[in-house]
Design an enzyme around this catalytic site. Structure first.
Site, mmCIF file in Angstrom:
data_model
loop_
_atom_site.group_PDB
_atom_site.id
_atom_site.type_symbol
_atom_site.label_atom_id
_atom_site.label_comp_id
_atom_site.label_asym_id
_atom_site.label_seq_id
_atom_site.Cartn_x
_atom_site.Cartn_y
_atom_site.Cartn_z
ATOM 1 N N LYS A 81 0.883 -1.176 0.000
ATOM 2 C CA LYS A 81 0.000 0.000 0.000
ATOM 3 C C LYS A 81 0.919 1.224 0.000
ATOM 4 O O LYS A 81 1.858 1.309 0.803
ATOM 5 C CB LYS A 81 -0.855 -0.020 1.264
ATOM 6 C CG LYS A 81 -1.745 1.181 1.424
ATOM 7 C CD LYS A 81 -2.464 1.113 2.767
ATOM 8 C CE LYS A 81 -3.487 2.220 2.884
ATOM 9 N NZ LYS A 81 -4.050 2.307 4.243
ATOM 10 N N ARG A 124 -11.457 0.006 5.280
ATOM 11 C CA ARG A 124 -10.835 -0.927 6.243
ATOM 12 C C ARG A 124 -10.563 -0.239 7.578
ATOM 13 O O ARG A 124 -10.592 -0.872 8.628
ATOM 14 C CB ARG A 124 -9.624 -1.625 5.650
ATOM 15 C CG ARG A 124 -8.374 -0.777 5.460
ATOM 16 C CD ARG A 124 -7.528 -0.716 6.708
ATOM 17 N NE ARG A 124 -6.185 -0.298 6.417
ATOM 18 C CZ ARG A 124 -5.495 0.539 7.172
ATOM 19 N NH1 ARG A 124 -6.030 1.087 8.245
ATOM 20 N NH2 ARG A 124 -4.258 0.841 6.859
#
Ligand SMILES: NC(=O)c1ccc[n+]([C@@H]2O[C@H](COP(=O)([O-])OP(=O)(O)OC[C@H]3O[C@@H](n4cnc5c(N)ncnc54)[C@H](O)[C@@H]3O)[C@@H](O)[C@H]2O)c1
Length: 340
Positions: A81, A124
């Site tokens: 990420k 998330r």
């Protein structure tokens, strides 16, 4: 030589593939906590590339973080990420945070997918908060305060409402009152049963709240431990927003990933650990230990519980992997020739 392809999934494709399905994201996040507890992950520390020399510089000039990882179980996927934070982007009409996720085949290590991860990240983080609320907030929690009416706020609320549908009053506190007002307006449109109140009186809001959720950019605490009522659940989802007394007053300290929190060294409990005011053994549990049944969650309605989440790239990789697998089934996304 063989050919190789990368699947490109932009924000629209990710939405069609289920990134905004909060219940599915909660399931992903819970699985990640459990797989981490079982040791079925690889998660080297977050790499933070900062501009400037101080936290104040960073809050103006920004940073880009890299969070690589591998997640096992049914996901079996590696990736990274890559998250940019441009605090002044609002002047250009751009969001502060931008997120790109690259997935790599764990066997060949080749990249297989590049996805917009902006929604993955807010979903998330909301889901992590929701899991914590399910395990740690009072069962009949009805009043919640959200501090920071930015990108994270809507998903924090959405997941908290899945965990505690009993929430009927929401206080919203933000240094920019217009942000708080805007969020209250959209909340009452989306959830007509909720009374959403923008406020500058954070003391009153805290004193009344069962759940206090902090998602601001503050580097000076503005929530005092003396304001917490019996049974309060304090969510330190960002940095240094709650004072040391909030931690001292808590009956349980729960975290998502303790080593990462100490590595990042920016949240209240991390700063207290650095000063020797909190020891490793004072941490009651990581969420994975509670979800695996090794440690208890909330045990009564009087406990004050402090929760700190730093987040982990493996959650983003799990959510993106689910969307990627859906794309493979449905043929969505754009295939890019990587090696021809
Ligand atoms: N724990 C995690 O996994 C995780 C994941 C993503 C983001 N975060 C953190 O959440 C925080 C919020 O992220 P975002 O994307 O919503 O940011 P954002 O810039 O979209 O919104 C932040 C909001 O906080 C308000 N704010 C700033 N300073 C404040 C203060 N001192 N008091 C009250 N309000 C203040 C701003 O006005 C803005 O409305 C950031 O610190 C980010 O690093 C944590």
């Amino acid at each position: 030589m063989s050919t190789a392809e990368i699947l490109f999934l932009n924000n629209k494709a990710m939405e069609e593939l289920g990134v905004t399905d909060m219940q599915a994201v909660i399931n992903d996040v819970e699985r990640v906590y459990v797989l981490k507890h079982q040791g079925d992950i690889i998660a080297p520390g977050k790499c933070v590339m900062r501009w400037g020399k101080t936290v104040e510089d960073e809050n103006v000039m920004g940073r880009i973080n890299a969070m690589p990882g591998y997640i096992g179980g049914e996901y079996d996927m590696a990736g990274i990420k890559w998250i940019g934070s441009g605090p002044m982007n609002f002047k250009k009409g751009l969001p502060r945070a931008s997120v790109t996720i690259i997935l790599n085949d764990p066997d060949t290590k080749l990249p297989v997918c590049i996805a917009d991860g902006t929604a993955v990240s807010t979903m998330r983080t909301g889901a992590s908060g929701g899991v914590a609320v399910r395990l740690l907030a009072k069962s009949d929690a009805s009043v919640m305060t959200i501090c920071g009416a930015g990108a994270q706020a809507p998903t924090q609320l959405e997941a908290a409402l899945i965990a505690r549908p009993s929430i009927n009053t929401l206080y919203v506190y933000d240094i920019k009152m217009e942000n708080a007002e805007r969020f209250c307006e959209s909340t009452m449109k989306k959830y007509p049963h909720i009374k959403a109140i923008s406020t500058s009186d954070i003391e009153k809001a805290t004193r009344e709240s069962d759940i206090i959720d902090c998602v601001t950019l503050a580097s000076e605490p503005f929530i005092k431990g003396e304001w917490l009522k019996k049974g309060a659940f304090v969510m330190n989802m960002a940095d240094f927003e709650v004072d040391y007394d909030c931690v001292k007053k808590a009956d349980k300290l729960v975290v998502d990933y303790w080593d990462s929190i100490k590595h990042r060294m920016i949240s209240t409990v991390a700063l207290m650990w650095k000063e020797g005011l909190v020891k490793d053994e004072d941490i009651h549990a990581e969420l994975g230990e509670i979800l695996s049944g090794d440690k208890p969650a909330r045990e009564n309605d009087d406990e004050i519980i402090y929760f700190n989440a730093v987040g982990a790239g493996i959650s983003d990789i799990a959510v993106t992997t689910r969307c990627y697998k859906n794309a493979q089934k449905t043929g969505k996304g754009i295939k890019l020739p990587y090696w021809e």
